[in-house]
Design a protein around this motif. Sequence first.
Motif, PDB file in Angstrom:
ATOM      1  N   VAL A   1       8.703  -0.394 -13.139  1.00 26.09           N
ATOM      2  CA  VAL A   1       7.423  -0.017 -12.556  1.00 26.09           C
ATOM      3  C   VAL A   1       7.333  -0.633 -11.161  1.00 26.09           C
ATOM      4  CG1 VAL A   1       4.923  -0.299 -12.717  1.00 26.09           C
ATOM      5  CG2 VAL A   1       6.260   0.240 -14.760  1.00 26.09           C
ATOM      6  N   GLY A   2       7.004   0.192 -10.187  1.00 20.10           N
ATOM      7  CA  GLY A   2       6.915  -0.274  -8.809  1.00 20.10           C
ATOM      8  C   GLY A   2       8.125   0.031  -7.961  1.00 20.10           C
ATOM      9  N   ASP A   3       9.222   0.529  -8.574  1.00 24.54           N
ATOM     10  CA  ASP A   3      10.342   0.926  -7.709  1.00 24.54           C
ATOM     11  C   ASP A   3       9.968   2.209  -6.974  1.00 24.54           C
ATOM     12  OD1 ASP A   3      11.503   3.363  -8.914  1.00 24.54           O
ATOM     13  OD2 ASP A   3      12.379   2.114 -10.465  1.00 24.54           O
TER      14      ASP A   3
ATOM     15  N   ARG B   1       7.427   4.597  -9.063  1.00 20.91           N
ATOM     16  CA  ARG B   1       7.468   4.571 -10.526  1.00 20.91           C
ATOM     17  C   ARG B   1       6.198   3.915 -11.059  1.00 20.91           C
ATOM     18  NH1 ARG B   1      12.808   4.569 -13.855  1.00 20.91           N
ATOM     19  NH2 ARG B   1      12.050   4.589 -15.995  1.00 20.91           N
ATOM     20  N   THR B   2       5.550   4.584 -12.013  1.00 20.04           N
ATOM     21  CA  THR B   2       4.299   4.096 -12.586  1.00 20.04           C
ATOM     22  C   THR B   2       4.426   3.668 -14.045  1.00 20.04           C
ATOM     23  OG1 THR B   2       3.667   6.375 -13.161  1.00 20.04           O
ATOM     24  CG2 THR B   2       2.906   5.523 -11.038  1.00 20.04           C
ATOM     25  N   LEU B   3       5.515   4.095 -14.724  1.00 19.02           N
ATOM     26  CA  LEU B   3       5.712   3.775 -16.138  1.00 19.02           C
ATOM     27  C   LEU B   3       7.171   3.410 -16.385  1.00 19.02           C
ATOM     28  CD1 LEU B   3       3.784   6.726 -17.815  1.00 19.02           C
ATOM     29  CD2 LEU B   3       3.025   4.349 -17.743  1.00 19.02           C
TER      30      LEU B   3
ATOM     31  N   LEU C   1       0.832  -1.203   0.000  1.00 13.98           N
ATOM     32  CA  LEU C   1       0.000   0.000   0.000  1.00 13.98           C
ATOM     33  C   LEU C   1       0.866   1.252   0.000  1.00 13.98           C
ATOM     34  CD1 LEU C   1      -2.954   1.096   0.226  1.00 13.98           C
ATOM     35  CD2 LEU C   1      -2.577   1.169   2.704  1.00 13.98           C
ATOM     36  N   MET C   2       1.919   1.261   0.805  1.00 13.65           N
ATOM     37  CA  MET C   2       2.818   2.417   0.866  1.00 13.65           C
ATOM     38  C   MET C   2       3.500   2.656  -0.475  1.00 13.65           C
ATOM     39  SD  MET C   2       4.621   1.870   4.601  1.00 13.65           S
ATOM     40  CE  MET C   2       5.496   3.449   4.571  1.00 13.65           C
ATOM     41  N   ALA C   3       3.824   1.567  -1.176  1.00 15.25           N
ATOM     42  CA  ALA C   3       4.577   1.663  -2.429  1.00 15.25           C
ATOM     43  C   ALA C   3       3.678   1.722  -3.651  1.00 15.25           C
ATOM     44  CB  ALA C   3       5.541   0.484  -2.542  1.00 15.25           C
TER      45      ALA C   3
ATOM     46  N   ALA D   1      10.906  13.761 -10.566  1.00 13.56           N
ATOM     47  CA  ALA D   1       9.759  14.418  -9.954  1.00 13.56           C
ATOM     48  C   ALA D   1       8.576  13.454  -9.898  1.00 13.56           C
ATOM     49  CB  ALA D   1       9.378  15.665 -10.757  1.00 13.56           C
ATOM     50  N   PRO D   2       7.841  13.442  -8.807  1.00 13.29           N
ATOM     51  CA  PRO D   2       6.710  12.517  -8.684  1.00 13.29           C
ATOM     52  C   PRO D   2       5.479  13.011  -9.427  1.00 13.29           C
ATOM     53  CG  PRO D   2       6.933  13.798  -6.684  1.00 13.29           C
ATOM     54  CD  PRO D   2       8.079  14.200  -7.565  1.00 13.29           C
ATOM     55  N   ALA D   3       5.559  13.006 -10.753  1.00 17.11           N
ATOM     56  CA  ALA D   3       4.488  13.530 -11.594  1.00 17.11           C
ATOM     57  C   ALA D   3       4.368  12.681 -12.858  1.00 17.11           C
ATOM     58  CB  ALA D   3       4.773  14.989 -11.974  1.00 17.11           C
ATOM     59  N   PRO D   4       3.191  12.632 -13.477  1.00 16.46           N
ATOM     60  CA  PRO D   4       3.017  11.808 -14.678  1.00 16.46           C
ATOM     61  C   PRO D   4       4.015  12.108 -15.783  1.00 16.46           C
ATOM     62  CG  PRO D   4       0.884  12.500 -13.843  1.00 16.46           C
ATOM     63  CD  PRO D   4       1.917  13.233 -13.026  1.00 16.46           C
ATOM     64  N   VAL D   5       4.472  13.359 -15.897  1.00 18.99           N
ATOM     65  CA  VAL D   5       5.385  13.726 -16.969  1.00 18.99           C
ATOM     66  C   VAL D   5       6.702  12.959 -16.882  1.00 18.99           C
ATOM     67  CG1 VAL D   5       6.429  15.687 -15.742  1.00 18.99           C
ATOM     68  CG2 VAL D   5       6.339  15.691 -18.242  1.00 18.99           C
ATOM     69  N   THR D   6       7.078  12.490 -15.687  1.00 17.93           N
ATOM     70  CA  THR D   6       8.320  11.727 -15.518  1.00 17.93           C
ATOM     71  C   THR D   6       8.071  10.240 -15.312  1.00 17.93           C
ATOM     72  OG1 THR D   6       8.357  12.007 -13.119  1.00 17.93           O
ATOM     73  CG2 THR D   6       9.425  13.722 -14.449  1.00 17.93           C
ATOM     74  N   GLY D   7       6.822   9.819 -15.342  1.00 17.97           N
ATOM     75  CA  GLY D   7       6.524   8.408 -15.114  1.00 17.97           C
ATOM     76  C   GLY D   7       6.535   8.006 -13.652  1.00 17.97           C
ATOM     77  N   TYR D   8       6.409   8.982 -12.755  1.00 18.83           N
ATOM     78  CA  TYR D   8       6.382   8.697 -11.329  1.00 18.83           C
ATOM     79  C   TYR D   8       5.121   9.260 -10.688  1.00 18.83           C
ATOM     80  CZ  TYR D   8      11.040   6.712 -10.776  1.00 18.83           C
ATOM     81  OH  TYR D   8      12.130   5.882 -10.840  1.00 18.83           O
TER      82      TYR D   8
END
Length: 428
Positions: free
Chosen positions: A379-381, A367-369, A327-329, A351-358
């Motif tokens: 993905v998931g790191d 990491r989302t992408l 859940l945290m990750a 940066a934790p934003a969609p533009v960087t895949g985070y």
Amino acid sequence: MLPRRAALTLVAGAAATGLARPAAAQGDLQRAARPEDVGLARDRLARIPAWLQAEVEANRIPGAVVAIGRGSRLAMLEAVGFRDRDAKAPMQRDSLFQIASMTKPVTSLAAMMLVEEGRLMLWHPVSRYIPEFKETKVGTERAPLEREPTVLDLLRHTSGLTYGALPVPGGAGVHPVQEAYGTAKVNDLGQTGAEFAANIARQPLMAQPGTLWEYSHSTDVLGRVVEVASGQPLDAFFQERILGPLGMADTAFWVPPEKAARLAAAQVDPVTNRRQAMLPVTDRPKWFWGGQGLVSTAGDYVRLCQMFLNGGRLGEAQLVSRRTVALMASDHQPPGVQFGPGLLRLFGGLAPAPVTGYGFGLGFAVRTLEGRSPVPGNVGDYFWAGAFGTYFWIDPKEELYAVLMLQGPSDRVQYRYAMRQLVYGALS
């Protein structure tokens, strides 16, 4: 995929690596005999201390300690350069570093331990624990709240809180709410945690809760929430529930006299011609900042990373369940959330934003992408870093973690990039 080993004994000579701990903390970390045993190429891994040594010789950093682990074994723990360049004191593997915002994952973990125990709820308004937040308003116009900030907002930095004016190169000036923080002396080290929380609650929020991701004092407020929910000062909770069970014997909010000679010092930065201002850490502070303030070693912080990689357990100590770690990750940014204009200047391609895949989870960026980021990963790191130069990440897919401890460079983002490139380049 490496086999997961949750209970391994320390190898002979572990004291020389700075990893030996009392018996209760053993059975959890082992030094790999060869990097190849954990799927890392020796010659490629050697590029990392060589790169750091070149940075030392170029006078860009005083020194560093780097640690890399895979599966349940430590592949590297190396010290390079100077602990104190001015004194010509060499860096040691057990040198102490101010880890700044790498305190945040520890505070977030503390909160999630209380969530598991039913003493804290993510959807509860912050005012349930700090009543002053019931009266908080938004913006200099003091608009009413559309909803109160929640504990979840604190964990994911969507509370509407901010920091004071951050020294971002090319920054866009100071926001009026940040000016209000300065006038109110929100950062005054003479405050207690309770006084800080009441003080910041009287200041306006930058945005309505849940609408803006803004790096902020949210985790400092969360630290106070942990104190209220647990009935303990934050330092006592950390020691009893996290640092002690994990064997993090050198991690604390202040450094006792017998350890002070191990503190790493920043040098005069060749870019800014100034020395990074550090926190006073040789006396017990009045305020235990949940968002910064811890001093630690690379050897200690890898124990925290290994615990997360193991799904909440290190040796006999289980701090949280594997589902809580998951859940945290996970990315918790709400749909349509906005980001301030200084985001990329502050965090770059991480940066934790969609533009960087985070995105952002409960205590760290996630990491989302596969793409969009300029650095390798999966993905998931998940990761976070400290303003004084420290950095870590955990990659569950590769069963990998890495910790970089250095103190004081102005261009700290480039070291995060380079570490990623060099570590993933060593995978065989």
